[in-house]
Design an enzyme around this catalytic site. Structure first.
Site, PDB file in Angstrom:
ATOM      1  N   ASP A  41      27.445  34.324  15.650  1.00 56.93           N
ATOM      2  CA  ASP A  41      28.117  33.218  14.977  1.00 56.93           C
ATOM      3  C   ASP A  41      27.333  32.896  13.718  1.00 56.93           C
ATOM      4  OD1 ASP A  41      29.889  30.905  14.586  1.00 56.93           O
ATOM      5  OD2 ASP A  41      30.283  31.091  16.726  1.00 56.93           O
ATOM      6  N   TYR A 162      47.389  32.558   8.247  1.00 57.97           N
ATOM      7  CA  TYR A 162      47.011  32.884   9.627  1.00 57.97           C
ATOM      8  C   TYR A 162      47.989  33.899  10.216  1.00 57.97           C
ATOM      9  CZ  TYR A 162      45.427  32.072  14.436  1.00 57.97           C
ATOM     10  OH  TYR A 162      44.919  32.227  15.706  1.00 57.97           O
ATOM     11  N   THR A 197      41.399  24.356  21.976  1.00 58.94           N
ATOM     12  CA  THR A 197      40.072  24.571  21.424  1.00 58.94           C
ATOM     13  C   THR A 197      39.839  23.580  20.289  1.00 58.94           C
ATOM     14  OG1 THR A 197      40.776  26.134  19.707  1.00 58.94           O
ATOM     15  CG2 THR A 197      40.275  27.055  21.886  1.00 58.94           C
TER      16      THR A 197
END
Length: 257
Positions: A41, A162, A197
């Site tokens: 990350d 996206y 999320t």
């Protein structure tokens, strides 16, 4: 890895975007199946909770800072994994972002940011890990995280960058699966629906929008990160040994309507 089972004991798995959400749930699922986990990350400090979660399950995990949009950072990530663990068996290509805006109002800079992470970053990671897998000669598994938005032009709100990049992931998965099959590298993808999320937290705060999503989902509920992680763990395991080039919707029947 155990043949034709879901166990991946001793396998080394790299999970990009593993600090939270689907990435964190996937790290835990793979650890429970027996893998050593490397969490990639932007900031290793953000990965501390995932490392601790894996440790609590009795697994082993460590983190490495990586920016998937930078070729040098990606190459350094996989070189570090090979130097420390000796090999890489699994890549979960999960890092992704979204900038929701109508196409006519979408800024080029924002478009380029989404393309850099969701499409170029996924390619850079897949290319790098494949080079190591091919050199080792033992095959491997790559699981890309696409989206139902990569399989459908519709949606509840405009999200052109996206949708476009996740559509690219779908065909990238198929193309790489064919190209790398002779090397024993399986390449598959999951296509999640709306998952609870941090990326979608703002959406689900709107009761009307949440109700619409639930109504459009035959199973009648939102997806959890663990739902997607279970599908990823299956595709990464020997139980999916004859599956490559496949895109598996994890959508509660959303696309079946």
């Amino acid at each position: 890895m155990s043949a034709h089972t879901g166990r991946i004991d001793g396998a080394v798995a790299v999970v990009t975007g593993g600090a939270r959400g689907i990435g964190r749930a996937t790290a835990s699922a793979l650890a429970e199946a027996g893998a050593v986990i490397v969490i990639a990350d932007l900031d290793v400090e953000d990965c501390a909770e995932t490392v601790a979660e894996v440790a609590a399950l009795g697994g082993r995990a460590w983190a490495h800072a990586a920016d998937v949009t930078r070729e040098d950072s990606v190459e350094a990530l996989f070189a570090a994994v090979v130097a420390r663990e000796g090999r890489i068996d699994i890549l979960v290509n999960n890092a992704g972002i979204a900038i929701r805006r109508p196409a006519v109002d979408h800024l080029l800079d924002d478009w380029n940011k989404v393309v850099a992470v969701n499409m170029t970053g996924m390619f850079l990671c897949a290319r790098s890990v494949a080079r190591h897998m091919i050199a080792r000669g033992a095959g491997g598994a790559v699981v890309n995280v696409a989206s139902i938005m990569g399989l459908s032009g519709g949606g509840l709100y405009p999200n052109i960058s996206y949708q476009t990049t996740k559509g690219a992931v779908v065909n990238m998965t198929r193309a790489l699966a064919v190209e790398w099959a002779p090397h024993g590298i399986r390449v598959n993808a999951v296509a999640p629906t709306y998952v609870r999320t941090r990326l979608t937290a703002g959406l689900f705060e709107n009761p009307e929008l949440r109700s619409r999503i639930e109504a459009m989902t035959p199973l009648g509920r939102l997806a959890e990160p663990e739902d997607v992680a279970a599908a990823i763990a299956f595709l990464a395991s020997p139980a999916a040994g004859m599956i490559t080039g496949h895109v598996l919707p994890v959508d509660g029947g959303f696309l079946a309507q």
